[in-house]
Enzyme design. Structure first.
Site, mmCIF file in Angstrom:
data_model
loop_
_atom_site.group_PDB
_atom_site.id
_atom_site.type_symbol
_atom_site.label_atom_id
_atom_site.label_comp_id
_atom_site.label_asym_id
_atom_site.label_seq_id
_atom_site.Cartn_x
_atom_site.Cartn_y
_atom_site.Cartn_z
ATOM 1 N N ASP A 1 106.308 30.369 43.400
ATOM 2 C CA ASP A 1 105.709 31.700 43.405
ATOM 3 C C ASP A 1 104.825 31.804 42.165
ATOM 4 O OD1 ASP A 1 105.070 34.341 43.007
ATOM 5 O OD2 ASP A 1 107.062 35.121 43.505
ATOM 6 N N PHE B 1 111.689 37.139 40.388
ATOM 7 C CA PHE B 1 111.073 38.274 41.078
ATOM 8 C C PHE B 1 110.059 37.763 42.079
ATOM 9 C CE2 PHE B 1 107.936 41.650 41.697
ATOM 10 C CZ PHE B 1 108.776 42.684 42.074
ATOM 11 N N LYS C 1 98.121 38.804 42.744
ATOM 12 C CA LYS C 1 97.710 39.430 41.479
ATOM 13 C C LYS C 1 96.279 39.070 41.064
ATOM 14 C CE LYS C 1 101.964 41.118 39.571
ATOM 15 N NZ LYS C 1 103.276 40.540 39.832
#
Ligand SMILES: *Cc1c(COP(=O)(O)O)cnc(C)c1O
Length: 405
Positions: free
Chosen positions: A225, A140, A254
């Site tokens: 990532d 993702f 995040k």
């Protein structure tokens, strides 16, 4: 109708685009790892806003930074640089392999920048033919069209017309499947050092070492990532620092802002120089308000005390979850690292992760899922031990409720 009833879950269906299906609980206040809803019901937060609130809610250091910067200057655009952005970039580069930082507003935007940089680097150095990007099934990377295409989940990428081309997917933890796809036309391999949304899946060390070797052999950039795994989540500032493999480009978001939107792409000077003046940009990226809050979050997280504390808290979670499992036998394993943990449902409970999440809310606990078979926990990195114990007690009640049917 009271004003409170006016802003209810029903209003969501009336005024919001229906791409989410939120809980009927509407939180209005948070402090540390406790959250209160409109009715004053209290919740323990094991979700951390999906691995974002790394210091819980309204941490005093972040509130102070927000207030102080909020009274100085919020936004300038990239026509001028600003002090918080420069300070934050300096701290990030001092603490990692990276020499350069590009600021964005989210994980997807940081990844978009990474992918565009990889393509431009390859074009400049090798020519147009070198444009293939390889990523992994179940990966993702965000929801822009380029990043859903690179992410390995058709549910997110299909149904929007023609996709960006030259993107292929290998199997995570299967080096041969990558070896079959990679060639000299490959410009980058993109991966999460721990797959988060895909089910909290760690790579084997052979897989990691093999990926780096294959990238080097074919002159392909390795992009990590770390949007979910970064900023202390695994007990290391970045997960790569414990994997023995250094990427060429790393993305972070995040937890970087501790709850304030910010993302960043990190790389070396040799690579990042290919994003020349004018090749990429963002109106809000690197704004002083976001960078000031992120700087406070970074200073607070990047200490031995907090990072070691993550490992200690991981053990409390693992001990508590295995005690619950001994009683109720619902999990086949608990996997992940630090405070990115996934309790994997056993055969009997396949497909029912959401039932555990809903039962948790009933019992005053915020948790997460990762796919349909994994209950995920990504709490604050500094969650008090008493909140861990209370949250686990509530989770046990939730498990009992699901088991009882
Ligand atoms: C959440 C996430 C993203 C997307 O971040 P946004 O801020 O939602 O754009 C990208 N990659 C990983 C690994 C993530 O967990």
């Amino acid at each position: 109708m009271s004003e409170q009833n006016l802003v209810s879950r029903e209003l969501f269906d009336e005024v919001m685009v229906p791409n989410y299906n939120p809980s009927s609980v509407i939180p209005v206040k948070g402090e540390g790892s406790r959250v209160w809803d409109q009715e004053g019901r209290e919740f323990i937060d094991f979700a951390g806003g999906i691995a974002v609130n790394c210091l819980g809610h309204c941490h005093p250091n972040l509130v102070k930074a927000l207030k102080e910067q909020g009274e100085k200057i919020w936004h300038l655009s990239n026509v001028m640089t600003n002090e918080p952005a420069l300070r934050l970039a300096k701290k990030i580069t001092d603490a990692t392999f990276a020499e350069n930082v590009y600021f964005a507003n989210s994980g997807a935007e940081a990844n978009e920048a990474a992918l565009k940089l990889a393509r431009r680097w390859a074009l400049d150095n090798f020519g147009e033919h070198k444009n293939k990007i390889i990523a992994f099934h179940k990966g993702f990377h965000g929801r822009t069209f380029f990043t859903v295409t690179v992410g390995g989940q058709a549910a997110y990428s299909d149904g929007f017309g023609p996709k960006p081309g030259a993107v292929a997917h290998a199997e995570f933890n299967n080096l041969e499947s990558l070896a079959d796809l990679i060639d000299d036309d490959t410009c980058a391999v993109m991966m999460e050092p721990i797959q988060g949304e895909g089910g909290v899946i760690s790579p084997t060390s052979e897989f990691m070492a093999g990926i780096r070797e294959l990238c080097d052999k074919h002159n392909a950039l390795l992009i990590f990532d770390e949007v979910q795994s970064g900023v202390g989540r695994t007990g290391h500032l970045y997960a790569y620092q414990a994997l023995g493999v250094t990427p060429d480009i790393l993305t972070t978001a995040k937890a970087l802002g501790g709850g304030f939107p910010i993302g960043a792409m990190l790389s070396t000077k040799e690579i990042s120089k290919h994003l020349k003046i004018g090749t990429h940009g963002s109106t809000y990226g690197g704004n002083p308000l976001a960078c000031a809050v992120a700087e406070a979050a970074f200073d607070t997280v990047n200490t031995k005390e907090v990072l070691d504390g993550v490992k200690h808290r991981e053990q409390l979670f693992r001990d508590g979850l295995s005690a619950i499992n001994e009683k109720y036998n619902v999990f086949s394993e608990v996997r992940g690292e630090g405070l990115l943990l996934g309790a994997v449902l056993n055969e009997q409970y396949q497909g029912r992760a959401r039932d555990f999440l809903v039962a948790s809310i009933d019992n005053g606990l915020m948790s997460l899922v990762a796919g349909t078979n994994v209950v995920r926990f990504t709490p604050s990195l500094v969650i008090p031990e008493a909140d861990i114990q209370e949250g686990l007690a509530r989770f046990e009640k939730a498990v009992a409720q699901v088991v009882a049917g």
